[in-house]
Write an enzyme that holds these catalytic residues in place. Structure first.
Site, PDB file in Angstrom:
ATOM      1  N   GLU A 219      -4.594  -8.725   6.531  1.00  0.00           N
ATOM      2  CA  GLU A 219      -4.978  -8.320   7.882  1.00  0.00           C
ATOM      3  C   GLU A 219      -6.019  -7.202   7.816  1.00  0.00           C
ATOM      4  O   GLU A 219      -5.977  -6.236   8.561  1.00  0.00           O
ATOM      5  CB  GLU A 219      -3.713  -7.926   8.675  1.00  0.00           C
TER       6      GLU A 219
ATOM      7  N   ASP B  24      -8.077 -11.103   6.554  1.00  0.00           N
ATOM      8  CA  ASP B  24      -7.519 -11.827   5.411  1.00  0.00           C
ATOM      9  C   ASP B  24      -5.985 -11.859   5.440  1.00  0.00           C
ATOM     10  O   ASP B  24      -5.357 -11.473   6.430  1.00  0.00           O
ATOM     11  CB  ASP B  24      -8.057 -11.225   4.102  1.00  0.00           C
TER      12      ASP B  24
ATOM     13  N   GLU C 189       9.250  -5.581   0.912  1.00  0.00           N
ATOM     14  CA  GLU C 189       7.880  -6.115   0.924  1.00  0.00           C
ATOM     15  C   GLU C 189       7.128  -5.654  -0.313  1.00  0.00           C
ATOM     16  O   GLU C 189       6.393  -6.411  -0.930  1.00  0.00           O
ATOM     17  CB  GLU C 189       7.162  -5.628   2.186  1.00  0.00           C
TER      18      GLU C 189
END
Ligand code: BGC
Length: 371
Positions: A172, A169, A327
């Site tokens: 990952e 997905d 992130e």
């Protein structure tokens, strides 16, 4: 006296200006956007997924040349996979089982090579997303080089033959599952390739049939309580589902869109930021600025302006002293115990992550467009 020209968004919003500059300064001459210039596991690589959303943000901010350089890079890397995709198509036609090692990659080096580091390959979403982003670019008046047609046809052929297979997905993970966010990106990519007239008639017919098939499958197995689910047959939510709403997948199903966003807010929104999913352990499972922006974009898409300022403010609160966005943030962790293992394995969280900067730009542009 002539009126002073209105300041551009980049001038009016310092984080938009510095994010555009950061992305432009790090974009490789090849057109590739590095996922993160410093993070050990990402260094030197460009993802089709991250890159497509970065290009969409640059295009929306009027930086057409940057976006087009990226699309040219995409065309090149996908053409370099022509033989690989040809073998996938042949194998599917003869009913052969396909190993994930036989699939084209998820990420490429900035120079456009496959690279030598093993990765969680076989992710179809990015192949759909670059077509969607290119179509968005064209619709806002950007240029599409006719030389990219071959890569577009190869991409569509690959997606037509693989859309129904389990694969990794957006995060990952879980390559045993079929993921609604992945299917949504594939649907949008194929539908846009057809709508833009990029495919010859017979290929367009096949792409339309595949997109219908994927939409039907999501309607039958990727819904729970009137909203989208993380994967087929499940009930869980995933932050990436907000992106599908933002990208327009649910434009014809406003009830599904609003129920999906309500579930993302109820399950994943904490302290102003959005988690990926409730079982996330990556770096302890923190809050993702890029998902917070996708939620803000999705809310604007369904006409809800009430939260856009707080979505932007959350991301602004995460800017580091040197102007970088991470992130993820550790303001709220779902699995604190798992953080040390990732810090040891890969070092501090990827900072800057270009995709985080891009989504901030994209939301700030959309907020202004909705003023
Ligand atoms: C994320 C992916 C992303 C990649 C590069 C991974 O940790 O799960 O969604 O494409 O990093 O940013």
């Amino acid at each position: 006296m002539a009126a002073l020209p209105a300041p551009t968004l980049a001038q009016a919003n310092p984080l938009v200006g510095s994010s555009i500059q950061l992305i432009e300064s790090l974009q490789d001459l090849s057109g590739a956007y590095p996922a993160s210039p410093t993070f050990s596991a990402y260094q030197g690589y460009c993802w089709l997924r991250d890159g497509s959303f970065i290009a969409d943000a640059m295009s929306a901010a009027g930086r057409f040349a940057s976006a087009e350089a990226f699309f040219g890079w995409c065309a090149g890397v996908i053409e370099s996979q022509a033989a690989v995709i040809g073998r996938v198509v042949e194998a599917r036609a003869s009913g052969l089982e396909l190993d994930h090692a036989a699939m084209p990659p998820t990420r490429f080096t900035l120079a456009g090579d496959v690279g030598s580091d093993a990765w969680w390959d076989f992710q179809t979403d990015g192949y759909g997303t670059w077509l969607w982003a290119l179509s968005e670019h064209v619709r806002r008046g950007g240029h599409m080089d006719p030389a990219w047609r071959d890569a577009i046809r190869l991409t569509a052929a690959f997606l037509v033959d693989t859309w129904d297979l389990p694969c990794f997905d957006w995060w990952e993970e879980h390559n045993e599952r079929r993921h609604v966010s992945t299917l949504g990106c594939v649907v949008l990519g194929l539908e846009r390739a057809v709508a833009e007239g990029w495919l010859p008639a017979e290929e367009a017919t096949r792409a339309t049939a595949a997109a219908h098939g994927a939409r039907d499958l999501v309607a039958a197995e990727g819904m729970y309580d009137g909203r989208l689910t993380k994967w087929l047959g499940g009930t869980a939510v995933d932050g990436s589902l907000a992106a599908l709403v933002a990208m327009g997948l649910t434009d014809d199903a406003p009830e599904v869109a609003s129920r999906t966003l309500a579930a993302v807010r109820a399950n994943l929104l904490v302290a102003g930021g959005v988690h990926r999913f409730t079982g996330d352990v990556f770096y302890g499972g923190g809050l993702w600025p890029l998902l917070t922006c996708f939620l803000g974009l999705a809310e604007l898409r369904v006409g809800d302006r009430t939260n856009v300022e707080s979505r932007l403010a959350f991301v602004e609160s995460l800017v580091t002293a040197d102007g970088s966005l991470p992130e993820q943030s550790d303001l709220h962790l779902l699995a604190q115990d798992h953080r040390p293992e990732w810090l040891e394995r890969w070092g501090p969280v990827a900072t800057p992550l270009l995709w985080s900067h891009a989504m901030y730009i994209r939301l700030a542009v959309e907020r202004t467009a909705n003023d």
